[in-house]
Design an enzyme around this catalytic site. Structure first.
Site, short mmCIF file in Angstrom:
data_model
loop_
_atom_site.label_atom_id
_atom_site.label_comp_id
_atom_site.label_asym_id
_atom_site.label_seq_id
_atom_site.Cartn_x
_atom_site.Cartn_y
_atom_site.Cartn_z
CG ASN A 436 17.33 -15.18 -27.48
OD1 ASN A 436 18.31 -14.48 -27.27
ND2 ASN A 436 16.10 -14.70 -27.46
N GLY A 487 16.41 -0.99 -44.40
CA GLY A 487 16.72 -0.09 -45.50
C GLY A 487 18.05 -0.39 -46.16
#
Length: 550
Positions: A436, A487
């Site tokens: 943002n 991951g």
């Protein structure tokens, strides 16, 4: 016509004479003739092409510093094929516009694994509107505001972006107030025709004013509803993206990596770190074993288990096969994501399918896990942010030997800087995300705030990320304790891990990589000002080492 043409000619002549005079004064002040003479003498035995090259380098050093001439926003795809924002910076260098760099940032939207088609369709529309508005802001207002600004002045760039964002917030506020007033004037206030119903009678056997019995005193407190999400102004991602792009532009123009440019923003007077010998790592056999399960969008393997401890026991077995010692070569952080576990119909956390626990029981669960598995050094979002009492209880029980980290339970960076309350809920650290309207100056300010309160900073990647690896440079430059990347699967995450390794290699080659393997936990039972002595803010090189470990 002749007189007008003659007037313009005289005006042009006077302007040329003025420019010549300014050039002569510039050459005289900078002693250009002497420099050229020295340069020619030093290049006398060189070929003409080499001489011209040296002359070009000499004049390039005297040229006007680069300034921003254009900022371009584009709608591109992120790592999961959803629209996001790309920002390109063009600078005027020696009177010619040149494309310097580009960055791709992620939206603030979370990727829903099992959402309903209606919810997915609505979120896709909101995401597209967010990116389209951001592209419009960049290509129109922001490029006008930043034209002529030096990319090396990050503070000035961020100040322009903040002022622009505040004006957009005010416009949005005025628009909403106008819409509300129009709705109020169009809809007449209904007059109630039926009197309100009387209050329900008291249960039998209980009189008005009668105190509750002993059984009622053990009834658990009602579960507070989730707090509404912080509002996000549509298009705000343009502010954070442009700020990052300018920082990367400055780094490229000064011929240094982004993490050093960011470190210079946080530590303007940072001395060069002392070189320390690199410690070796124990060798281990690596093999690929078949693992079954579903891979989530975060690169996490989703497996079924019968007990809470089973995944940790599985990891212990894998590490034993690889020759890694838990608690020495590898530490664990559990991303509890408690806000996703709450079953509001029962008022309890569903830790496993059909297994529900109250907030108080969750405290005992975490204490037991941390005791049985000492390699667990961090719990991320162990509770919803509304369960403040349980945050306090868990921090008091485990804060001296385990990090209690707030991620979704934390406020946005802009709200943290506005309120200054980083210990709500009580925790030992926060996960920060560059999304943002967060500028580079905001990241520097919030990490300085966390450092001053002995809290650790963790830089995390959003759900729908891209292959842009700037996040790693930000983590190293800001000196955060850990980085949360997800991951090791898919290019958008592997790219960032490769960037961690590349920075580590650079620091090793420059003999600037120091190792600090000791984990220090603050005593959360003390006040912020009386916290137990903890490690101070890490330098850029130390943060690079920690990122490489994670």
């Amino acid at each position: 016509m002749g007189e007008e043409g003659g007037g313009r000619s005289c005006g042009t002549t006077r302007e040329l004479q003025k420019l010549k005079q300014q050039a002569l004064e510039y050459y005289r002040e900078n002693d250009v003739p002497r420099r050229l003479e020295e340069l020619l003498n030093s290049t006398f035995y060189l070929q003409p092409a080499d001489v011209y090259g040296h002359l070009a380098n000499c004049f390039s050093k005297l040229a006007k510093p680069p300034t921003i001439c254009k900022v371009v926003g584009k709608n591109v795809l992120d790592g999961v094929g959803l629209p996001t924002l790309q920002v390109e910076i063009f600078c005027t260098i020696q009177n010619f516009p040149k494309n310097i760099c580009s960055v791709v940032v992620a939206t603030h939207f979370e990727v829903q694994e099992n959402a309903s088609p209606e919810l997915v369709e609505a979120e896709e529309a909101d995401r597209l509107q967010e990116v389209s508005t951001a592209v419009q802001w960049v290509n129109e207002a922001i490029t006008q505001e930043l034209r002529g600004v030096a990319p090396s002045d990050q503070a000035a760039v961020d100040q322009v972006l903040r002022a622009f964002f505040e004006s957009k917030v005010q416009e949005d506020k005025e628009r909403r107030e106008l819409d509300r007033s129009l709705e109020d004037s169009a809809v007449p206030t209904p007059v109630p025709l039926i009197p309100p119903a009387p209050p329900p009678p008291l249960p039998p056997g209980k009189k008005k004013g009668q105190k509750q019995g002993a059984k009622d005193s053990f009834i658990e407190k009602p579960v507070l509803p989730p707090e509404p999400a912080e509002p996000v102004l549509c298009g705000s991602m343009a502010v954070g993206a442009v700020s990052l792009a300018v920082a990367k532009t400055c780094a490229m123009l000064s011929d240094r990596p982004l993490y050093l440019a960011v470190a210079a923003l946080k530590h303007p007077q940072l001395p060069p770190p002392k070189a320390e010998p690199k410690k070796g790592h124990n060798g281990s056999k690596r093999g690929h074993q078949p693992v079954t399960g579903k891979m989530s969008h975060l690169g996490c393997l989703t497996i079924t288990y019968d007990t809470i401890e089973q995944p940790l026991i599985l990891i212990q077995g894998i590490c034993a096969n690889l020759g890694l010692e838990m608690g020495t070569n590898l530490h664990l952080a559990i991303n509890c994501a408690a806000h996703e576990l709450m079953d509001y119909s029962k008022g309890k956390y569903e830790v496993m399918t059909g297994a529900h626990k109250s907030a108080a029981e969750m405290v005992d669960l975490y204490v037991d896990l941390a005791t049985r598995f000492p390699s667990v050094i961090a719990l991320i979002d162990p509770f919803r942010k509304e369960d403040s009492e349980q945050w306090d209880s868990l921090s008091n029980a485990l804060g001296s030997r385990c990090y209690i980290i707030a991620a979704s339970a934390s406020k946005s960076i802009s709200r943290l800087l506005e309120d200054g309350a980083i210990s709500t809920p009580k925790s030992s650290g926060l996960i920060l995300k560059h999304t943002n309207q967060t500028t580079m100056s905001d990241l520097v300010e919030v990490t300085n705030l966390l450092d001053s309160k002995k809290h650790i900073s963790v830089l995390g990647s959003p759900d729908a990320e891209s292959s842009d690896d700037s996040l790693v440079d930000l983590a190293v430059g800001l000196g955060v304790r850990f980085i949360k990347l997800g991951g090791l699967s898919r290019g958008e995450r592997v790219t960032k891990y490769n960037r961690v390794f590349a920075i580590e290699d650079e620091l090793v080659q420059n003999r600037a990589l120091g190792f600090n393997e000791e984990l220090t936990f603050s005593d959360l039972n003390e006040e912020d000002g009386k916290a137990a002595e903890a490690a101070g803010p890490l330098s850029a090189t130390e943060a690079g080492e920690e990122s490489a470990e994670v």
